[in-house]
Design a protein around this motif. Structure first.
Motif, PDB file in Angstrom:
ATOM      1  N   LYS A 134       0.837  -1.192   0.000  1.00  0.00           N
ATOM      2  CA  LYS A 134       0.000   0.000   0.000  1.00  0.00           C
ATOM      3  C   LYS A 134       0.877   1.249   0.000  1.00  0.00           C
ATOM      4  CE  LYS A 134      -3.918   1.994   2.536  1.00  0.00           C
ATOM      5  NZ  LYS A 134      -4.793   1.832   3.724  1.00  0.00           N
ATOM      6  N   PRO A 135       0.629   2.181  -0.917  1.00  0.00           N
ATOM      7  CA  PRO A 135       1.467   3.391  -0.958  1.00  0.00           C
ATOM      8  C   PRO A 135       1.147   4.313   0.212  1.00  0.00           C
ATOM      9  CG  PRO A 135      -0.328   3.595  -2.520  1.00  0.00           C
ATOM     10  CD  PRO A 135      -0.428   2.209  -1.942  1.00  0.00           C
ATOM     11  N   GLU A 277       0.366   6.565  -6.256  1.00  0.00           N
ATOM     12  CA  GLU A 277      -0.490   5.660  -7.024  1.00  0.00           C
ATOM     13  C   GLU A 277       0.245   5.171  -8.272  1.00  0.00           C
ATOM     14  OE1 GLU A 277      -4.079   7.707  -7.883  1.00  0.00           O
ATOM     15  OE2 GLU A 277      -4.850   7.615  -5.819  1.00  0.00           O
ATOM     16  N   GLN A 280       2.682   2.614  -7.236  1.00  0.00           N
ATOM     17  CA  GLN A 280       2.002   1.363  -6.922  1.00  0.00           C
ATOM     18  C   GLN A 280       1.690   0.584  -8.203  1.00  0.00           C
ATOM     19  OE1 GLN A 280      -1.997   1.501  -5.201  1.00  0.00           O
ATOM     20  NE2 GLN A 280      -1.364  -0.032  -3.706  1.00  0.00           N
ATOM     21  N   ASP A 283       4.873  -0.935  -9.204  1.00  0.00           N
ATOM     22  CA  ASP A 283       5.133  -2.077  -8.325  1.00  0.00           C
ATOM     23  C   ASP A 283       4.262  -3.269  -8.716  1.00  0.00           C
ATOM     24  OD1 ASP A 283       6.939  -0.561  -6.923  1.00  0.00           O
ATOM     25  OD2 ASP A 283       5.577  -0.076  -5.274  1.00  0.00           O
ATOM     26  N   ASP A 413      -3.985  -4.631  -2.081  1.00  0.00           N
ATOM     27  CA  ASP A 413      -2.969  -4.021  -1.237  1.00  0.00           C
ATOM     28  C   ASP A 413      -2.784  -4.860   0.019  1.00  0.00           C
ATOM     29  OD1 ASP A 413      -5.013  -3.409   0.554  1.00  0.00           O
ATOM     30  OD2 ASP A 413      -5.147  -1.320  -0.040  1.00  0.00           O
TER      31      ASP A 413
END
Length: 463
Positions: A134-135, A277, A280, A283, A413
């Motif tokens: 989770k960012p 975001e 993420q 990622d 997440d």
């Protein structure tokens, strides 16, 4: 056509291809027609000379040579397709046997050694779930971005103290080789700690005040004596420190459209959240590729690997001789990961039966041209002329396959919440809009050509 395949290495094969007479005859006929357009034969109109006359006038060996040159690449491609092999490099072709006359029953026979994509079994992506961290946006992230904004409005002031990291110094440099000055520069502005000039310069300058000088040994990185060791004399003319504006309402009004610092901070935090975001999504992409590779043994082609390592070192200003063990190991690790990622994404694109249209490639290359400020038509023509079109098609296929695969899996997440990545992945059967860095990475071959063309244009402009 008879095809035999011998595995030379896990990613290299030798194909032996024997072509039946009825398969080679069309290439001979086409060669005769091409030759007929170029020669004058009394009694016949140009381009309408019978094949047997062409054989007599120019010799069957010449006809067969033309037929081999035009036919072998096409026959080789057919052989790859028939054996379901995917070449990753140009082949080494060796023609073994060619018929010596139109009546000769000898069959065309040639071998092709080529590095190929290894066959791997990817996991089923249906129902696959992947966790992505989770960012989080911290106060430190906001402060860092505000500091970067302050630097844009900072001023340099002279200071009467030793130089330290972050200071800007004006320096004179003199490189001495065998007691003679090989190169010198005066009044060079340099940020201490940036490590953008000679190795050892930052260490030599640290702690020096205005008017002081020192000498250190370094390797020249440009000019007539590039790569040679020299004694570098450096003198500090002045030391300046950066003075940043105070974080207050006045600064907010100066640096933005906001009236108060709190409004500016709120906007900066929003930007940080948007960036988070995006990270993420990146990622998620990396986690997706890693999941596909999980548990797989993926050999990489040795020849391509060696070539890519050499290019990696060259781009870093090194070569196989001058690079350290650590630099070579780092380059090897980077190249191996890149190759394995490519192999996985190519295999995925095949598995998902991804189709790349001419519009896909044209739009993709046009977007790269735009990033480099180049005319799209000229850029695409350059790609074709440089033999890079196939690479561009392959990169678009990888991108489409990856996006289609990511749309088929579920990302969550660390709290188990399903992530909505639609703004990054786009709609089905379309290529999502990627950020600039991802586009450049995905079109590395195209971007390399753009770099070359830009440099060539600059060189012409300086002449």
């Amino acid at each position: 056509m008879k095809i035999s395949v011998r595995n030379l290495e896990p990613t290299k094969v030798r194909l032996t291809i024997t072509v039946d007479k009825d398969e080679f005859d069309p290439y001979l006929d086409a060669a005769r027609k091409d030759i007929a357009k170029q020669v004058n034969v009394p009694g016949f109109r140009k381009g309408h000379v019978p094949g047997r006359i062409i054989d007599q006038r120019v010799g069957f060996a010449s006809v067969a040579g033309e037929a081999v040159n035009s036919g072998v690449p096409e026959l080789y491609s057919k052989a790859l397709a028939q054996k379901e092999l995917h070449a990753m490099a140009q082949p080494e072709i060796d023609v073994k046997e060619v018929p010596e006359s139109a009546q000769d029953d000898t069959k065309l026979k040639f071998t092709a050694e080529v590095e190929v994509r290894p066959q791997i079994e990817l996991p089923d992506i249906a129902g696959m779930e992947i966790e992505v961290a989770k960012p989080e946006v911290t106060d430190e992230d906001v402060t860092k971005r505000l500091d970067n904004l302050r630097q844009r409005f900072g001023t340099l002031i002279s200071v009467d103290r030793p130089a330290k990291k972050g200071d800007f110094v004006s320096i004179d440099l003199d490189a001495v080789i065998d007691g003679e000055s090989a190169d010198s520069q005066q009044g060079v502005s340099y940020e201490l700690g940036s490590e953008t000039m000679l190795d050892g310069l930052d260490e030599a300058l640290d702690g020096l005040s205005s008017g002081e000088e020192t000498t250190f040994e370094g390797t020249l990185e440009a000019g007539e004596h590039e790569g040679e060791k020299a004694q570098i004399k450096v003198k500090v003319n002045s030391v300046k420190a950066e003075e940043l504006p105070e974080l207050d309402d006045d600064f907010a009004q100066q640096a933005s459209e906001f009236e108060t610092l709190e409004e500016l901070k709120a906007d900066v935090r929003k930007q940080c959240e948007q960036d988070a975001e995006g990270r993420q999504a990146t990622d998620a992409r990396d986690a997706f590729i890693a999941k596909l590779k999980e548990g797989l043994e993926i050999p990489v082609p040795k020849g391509i690997k060696e070539s890519m390592i050499a290019d990696q070192l060259k781009n870093a200003g090194k070569d196989a001789k001058s690079a350290s063990k650590e630099e070579k190991a780092e380059a090897e690790e980077t190249v191996e990961k890149e190759l394995r990622d490519q192999i996985v994404l190519d295999t995925l694109a095949d598995k998902l039966e991804v189709k790349v249209s001419q519009a896909d490639v044209t739009n993709f290359l046009a977007s790269i041209a735009q990033q480099y400020g180049m005319d799209p038509s000229a850029f695409i023509n350059a790609i074709v002329q440089n033999g890079q079109l196939g690479s561009a098609v392959q990169e678009v296929g990888r991108s489409k396959g990856m996006l289609a695969g990511m749309r088929a899996v579920t990302f969550k997440d660390s709290d188990g919440k399903v992530l909505d990545l639609s703004q990054f992945l786009g709609e089905d059967e379309s290529v999502a809009e990627e950020d600039e860095s991802e586009s450049v990475q995905a079109a590395s071959a195209a971007a390399a050509v753009a770099d070359e063309l830009t440099q060539a244009a600059a060189a012409e402009g300086n002449e």
